[in-house]
Design an enzyme around this catalytic site. Sequence first.
Site, PDB file in Angstrom:
ATOM      1  N   CYS A  55       0.824  -1.211   0.000  1.00 43.30           N
ATOM      2  CA  CYS A  55       0.000   0.000   0.000  1.00 43.30           C
ATOM      3  C   CYS A  55       0.862   1.267   0.000  1.00 43.30           C
ATOM      4  O   CYS A  55       2.077   1.220   0.127  1.00 43.30           O
ATOM      5  CB  CYS A  55      -0.920   0.000   1.218  1.00 43.30           C
ATOM      6  SG  CYS A  55      -0.027   0.227   2.763  1.00 43.30           S
ATOM      7  N   ALA A  58       3.138   1.728   2.922  1.00 47.24           N
ATOM      8  CA  ALA A  58       4.341   0.892   2.832  1.00 47.24           C
ATOM      9  C   ALA A  58       5.390   1.581   1.966  1.00 47.24           C
ATOM     10  O   ALA A  58       6.586   1.562   2.278  1.00 47.24           O
ATOM     11  CB  ALA A  58       3.992  -0.478   2.260  1.00 47.24           C
ATOM     12  N   ARG A  89      12.119  -4.745   6.230  1.00 47.83           N
ATOM     13  CA  ARG A  89      12.915  -4.465   5.023  1.00 47.83           C
ATOM     14  C   ARG A  89      14.377  -4.386   5.450  1.00 47.83           C
ATOM     15  O   ARG A  89      14.693  -3.876   6.527  1.00 47.83           O
ATOM     16  CB  ARG A  89      12.455  -3.146   4.408  1.00 47.83           C
ATOM     17  CG  ARG A  89      13.038  -2.853   3.028  1.00 47.83           C
ATOM     18  CD  ARG A  89      12.113  -1.893   2.319  1.00 47.83           C
ATOM     19  NE  ARG A  89      12.663  -1.303   1.115  1.00 47.83           N
ATOM     20  CZ  ARG A  89      13.264  -0.113   1.095  1.00 47.83           C
ATOM     21  NH1 ARG A  89      13.438   0.589   2.213  1.00 47.83           N
ATOM     22  NH2 ARG A  89      13.704   0.382  -0.045  1.00 47.83           N
ATOM     23  N   HIS A 192       5.739   6.509  -2.597  1.00 52.92           N
ATOM     24  CA  HIS A 192       7.053   7.008  -3.034  1.00 52.92           C
ATOM     25  C   HIS A 192       6.935   8.475  -3.440  1.00 52.92           C
ATOM     26  O   HIS A 192       7.797   9.289  -3.141  1.00 52.92           O
ATOM     27  CB  HIS A 192       7.568   6.232  -4.259  1.00 52.92           C
ATOM     28  CG  HIS A 192       7.670   4.757  -4.058  1.00 52.92           C
ATOM     29  ND1 HIS A 192       7.438   3.872  -5.078  1.00 52.92           N
ATOM     30  CD2 HIS A 192       7.973   4.013  -2.970  1.00 52.92           C
ATOM     31  CE1 HIS A 192       7.610   2.639  -4.631  1.00 52.92           C
ATOM     32  NE2 HIS A 192       7.935   2.701  -3.357  1.00 52.92           N
TER      33      HIS A 192
HETATM   34  S1  CFN Z   1       9.186  -0.293  -3.306  1.00 54.95           S
HETATM   35 FE1  CFN Z   1      11.063  -0.297  -4.521  1.00 54.95          FE
HETATM   36  S2  CFN Z   1      12.588   1.092  -3.955  1.00 54.95           S
HETATM   37  S3  CFN Z   1      11.029  -0.338  -6.701  1.00 54.95           S
HETATM   38 FE2  CFN Z   1      12.333  -1.930  -6.000  1.00 54.95          FE
HETATM   39  S4  CFN Z   1      14.346  -1.140  -5.980  1.00 54.95           S
HETATM   40 FE3  CFN Z   1      11.554  -3.811  -4.473  1.00 54.95          FE
HETATM   41  S5  CFN Z   1       9.482  -4.027  -3.828  1.00 54.95           S
HETATM   42 MO1  CFN Z   1      10.798  -4.585  -2.073  1.00 54.95          MO
HETATM   43  S6  CFN Z   1      11.015  -2.541  -1.052  1.00 54.95           S
HETATM   44 FE4  CFN Z   1      12.659  -2.741  -2.475  1.00 54.95          FE
HETATM   45 FE5  CFN Z   1      13.497  -0.877  -4.000  1.00 54.95          FE
HETATM   46 FE6  CFN Z   1      12.908   0.520  -6.070  1.00 54.95          FE
HETATM   47 FE7  CFN Z   1      10.268  -2.176  -3.037  1.00 54.95          FE
HETATM   48  S7  CFN Z   1      14.577  -1.662  -2.234  1.00 54.95           S
HETATM   49  S8  CFN Z   1      12.807  -4.817  -3.010  1.00 54.95           S
HETATM   50  S9  CFN Z   1      12.038  -3.992  -6.666  1.00 54.95           S
HETATM   51  N1  CFN Z   1      11.912  -1.999  -4.126  1.00 54.95           N
HETATM   52  C1  HCA Z   2       7.026  -3.526   0.786  1.00 56.32           C
HETATM   53  C2  HCA Z   2       8.420  -3.918   1.232  1.00 56.32           C
HETATM   54  C3  HCA Z   2       8.997  -5.088   0.492  1.00 56.32           C
HETATM   55  C4  HCA Z   2       8.265  -6.394   0.820  1.00 56.32           C
HETATM   56  C5  HCA Z   2       9.064  -7.597   0.480  1.00 56.32           C
HETATM   57  C6  HCA Z   2       8.382  -8.894   0.166  1.00 56.32           C
HETATM   58  C7  HCA Z   2      10.494  -5.210   0.868  1.00 56.32           C
HETATM   59  O1  HCA Z   2       6.681  -3.659  -0.390  1.00 56.32           O
HETATM   60  O2  HCA Z   2       6.279  -3.057   1.619  1.00 56.32           O
HETATM   61  O3  HCA Z   2       7.208  -8.942  -0.198  1.00 56.32           O
HETATM   62  O4  HCA Z   2       9.070  -9.906   0.276  1.00 56.32           O
HETATM   63  O5  HCA Z   2      11.321  -5.260  -0.001  1.00 56.32           O
HETATM   64  O6  HCA Z   2      10.789  -5.276   2.067  1.00 56.32           O
HETATM   65  O7  HCA Z   2       8.917  -4.859  -0.894  1.00 56.32           O
END
Ligand code: CFN
Ligand code: HCA
Length: 541
Positions: A55, A58, A89, A192
């Site tokens: 969401c 998050a 995370r 974001h």
């Molecule tokens: S929200 Fe982003 S910020 S888009 Fe990416 S690289 Fe994932 S989903 Mo988990 S939290 Fe994480 Fe980053 Fe960019 Fe999220 S560090 S792994 S692919 N990510």
């Molecule tokens: C998020 C955080 C997350 C969840 C990871 C997962 C992360 O989207 O709220 O589903 O395993 O990287 O911690 O993306």
Amino acid sequence: MVLHGNELRDKVLEKYSAKVYRNRKQHVLSIDPEASNEITANVRTIPGIITQRGCCYAGCKGVVLGPMSDNAIIVHGPIGCSFYTWGTRRHKQVETDRHGEHADCYVEYCFSTDMQEPNIVFGGEKKLKKAIEECMAIYKPKMLSICSTCPVGLIGDDIHAIAKWAREEYPGLMCIAFSCEGYKGVTQSAGHHIASNQIIRFIVGTGDHKPQKKFSVNILGEYNIGGDGWEIERILNRCGIEVVSAMTGTSCYRDMKNAHLADLNLVQCHRSINYVADMMKDKYGMDWIKVNFIGVNATKKSIRAIGAYFNDPELSARIEEVIADEENTIADEMEYYKSKLKGKTAAIYVGGSRSHHYQLLLQDLGMSTVLAGYEFAHRDDYEGRRVIPDIKVDADSKNIENLKIEADENLYNPDRITPEHRAELEANEDIDLNDYQGMYPDMEEGSIIADDLNHFETEEFLKALKPDVFFSGIKDKFVVQKAGMLSRQIHSYDYQGPYTCFQGAARFGHDLVMGLYVPAWSFIKAPWKNQATLVGKLGGE
Ligand code: CFN
Ligand code: HCA
């Protein structure tokens, strides 16, 4: 018969009702150089479908604000929301700023107003003020964030007025409110954007610590998962490039205040923070280049692009020395991992940028990607800005205020490079200057792209494509492993990492070879293959 491409897509989706089929067909396609490859992304998931998305809260609290060390984040809402983002995370932190001074680190703490029913009925503002007073009395943070979750938006507590009160009540405190209620937008992506707006509005531009070195950068969209950011900084420092701030891994509020004084922005994750890069371009005339430090060749390309931007022969020579030395250190290991991994296939499904970035590291190891998708990326992350003549208004931006940014006359400096050199860089296909090409150009014809992949589709595609490994997150990892297929988490790296740059690539190769060559998979029989996992009763008792 083995199906692939769009035939496979149709076979998987045909189990849906006509309405769902029509919807999902726009989100799933196979790469076809002859077709327009337009994908629908960043729109609402059909209710009832088991999505992996998160969401808005998050995305704002967990992803962008979470890694900042000296930022005490009070979650205004019921306790569950706070608990959900507590330590899940893997952004790593230290307790010093970039000038070696101590900066308190709150990333392991969990602050919340723990709203109860009376607060929902009569309002939670008093409770929030009390939480701020408590936090200030005990910790005295320099920065305090208020993040609201769904019920706060519904009852209308004015968190922005309270943040203003706190700034006046505690001189020297930067208190910022983030209206990031979970229901806003359609995914993490909205969060974001909200976080980025406030970072520009309140933080960047308020510091005066000038960089010491001739060449300086910020790294945007790098969150130091498993130590990734530390490895990137080690390489940049070896090249003689100073990192003024990273957003937001390995950074604190105090570093981010000085970000506008760097020469160039590097954008690692375009999806989560392109907003900051674009706004800094408008406000300070600062260029950004899209980089990727996942993969040996991608890292080489990225640091060479930085060298090309600065256009300094000494810097470029140093970059080549660092590349040669780092490559030399991992050459034998990479050769070995490649011999074990060559020809193997992967599927990748994570958030908004790694499903692209990791494909390049897999290519270094001789592997190919048969299916990739994002939870919440937008069309530009898939298709590239240059191939979309007219970008549609993002579904979530209707909800989110697009900050109007005006140039800061005192700090606006478009002359960091000459117009001739700028034209040269713009013509260079290897460099994404103030732009991003997206995932498509790096994918092979016939491979499947799936936006907002759900549980049903995951299982069906994996059954058909039989990749050697599925890279995903915690929600889909175990169902895949129970079916006897290796699954590695690309969000958290399964407690490993860093995977960035040269040494990170070798570490990734090592972990992958270990995972694939362990004999455990052949011993696994999925529980649902020999017993029913769901027992129902008709008629009820
Ligand atoms: S929200 Fe982003 S910020 S888009 Fe990416 S690289 Fe994932 S989903 Mo988990 S939290 Fe994480 Fe980053 Fe960019 Fe999220 S560090 S792994 S692919 N990510
Ligand atoms: C998020 C955080 C997350 C969840 C990871 C997962 C992360 O989207 O709220 O589903 O395993 O990287 O911690 O993306």
